[in-house]
Design an enzyme around this catalytic site. Sequence first.
Site, short mmCIF file in Angstrom:
data_model
loop_
_atom_site.label_atom_id
_atom_site.label_comp_id
_atom_site.label_asym_id
_atom_site.label_seq_id
_atom_site.Cartn_x
_atom_site.Cartn_y
_atom_site.Cartn_z
N CYS A 36 44.60 39.22 56.70
CA CYS A 36 44.14 40.41 55.98
C CYS A 36 43.54 40.07 54.62
CB CYS A 36 45.26 41.44 55.85
SG CYS A 36 46.74 40.81 55.10
N CYS A 139 23.76 26.46 37.34
CA CYS A 139 22.95 26.82 38.50
C CYS A 139 21.92 27.90 38.13
CB CYS A 139 23.84 27.33 39.62
SG CYS A 139 22.92 28.01 41.01
N CYS A 216 42.98 29.82 11.80
CA CYS A 216 41.58 29.59 11.41
C CYS A 216 41.24 28.11 11.47
CB CYS A 216 41.37 30.12 10.00
SG CYS A 216 39.80 29.62 9.30
N HIS A 293 50.71 43.25 52.61
CA HIS A 293 49.49 43.45 53.38
C HIS A 293 48.33 43.84 52.46
CE1 HIS A 293 47.56 44.02 57.27
NE2 HIS A 293 46.89 45.00 56.68
ZN ZN Z 1 24.60 28.81 42.31
ZN ZN Z 2 39.31 31.28 7.89
#
Ligand code: ZN
Ligand code: ZN
Length: 338
Positions: A36, A139, A216, A293
């Site tokens: 399924c 791609c 940071c 399921h």
């Molecule tokens: Zn591709």
């Molecule tokens: Zn910063």
Amino acid sequence: MFKKPGKGLKKSYQPGSMMSLALTKGLMNEPGQNSCFLNSAVQVLWQLDIFRRSLRHLSGHFCLGDACIFCALKSIFSQFQQSRERVLPSDSLRNALAETFKDEQRFQLGLMDDAAECFENILERIHLHIVSDPTTDSCCSKSCITHQKFAMMLYEQFVCRCCGASSDPHPFTEFVHYVSTTALCQQVNRMLGKNRPDMFGELLQAANSTGDLRSCPSDCGQSIKIRRVLLNCPEIVTIGFVWDSEQSDLTDDVIWSLGPRLNLCGLFNRVSDENAKRCELHLVGMICFSSKHYSAFAYHTKSSKWILIHLVHIPLNFSDCSFVYNVKAKVPKIKSEQ
Ligand SMILES: [Zn+2]
Ligand SMILES: [Zn+2]
Ligand SMILES: [Zn+2]
């Protein structure tokens, strides 16, 4: 019972009509097959007009014979179109998938697996069958459905609002955008009263950056959030919900948080493509998991109706859902038809 949707079909449909169930064919899932997860992924792909038409126009590919997912999927799609049977076997694809992933021990015969990951892997394999280049991020083949239609090209970066320092951008491509349901429900509670159905993208973004704090990069002392920037305009966006909390049942909260529309500007911190800035995507497909399921729901564009594809008991208690959004479809009226 199967009726190929013709041109005048839309007019003959009445809201709430059960005829919609006859619009699609089933895929066989005999006891012990546990197919399924695969059948749901295939059904959702079949119902996506963009995918179905694009695949039909493709022929040349790097074939792997018995383990060829491309050939197996094409064969199921042509049977969907031509066969008189109401229920078709998906064994060829199940075998090809098991053969392809046997070294990783995934998607093996008789074993249950994850539908969202199956969906994602089918897309990745289609790319490989067309382009035969394992580096998926770059791609740009016009015939690669996977990248042309489904890929979200992103980069992540930490930028400090206080001192302006930033980390190196990290570019990547994703086919399924995963969101934690625990984080989603936390955000639903935070945004209580402010959350509108058209803010589903914002909600997902907030859930996706929950807890993703770093210090940071120039050590100014601020803790900063990750920024995700979308570079392209995908025609189909897939959201995968990760059910990461075993303890509590978040099902109701997740269902109520769903919006039938998605803005890419809401979903990501910044969107650089002009088309992506403007486009609104509509919910057209769902794969849900309940009681061990999978079932799939798809928006049938010709009849403007939602269809439940697996004729098993309707999952009232979803415990795993994935959502597919499609740019071109009309607005689904989910709420009124439930
Ligand atoms: Zn591709
Ligand atoms: Zn910063
Ligand atoms: Zn092939």
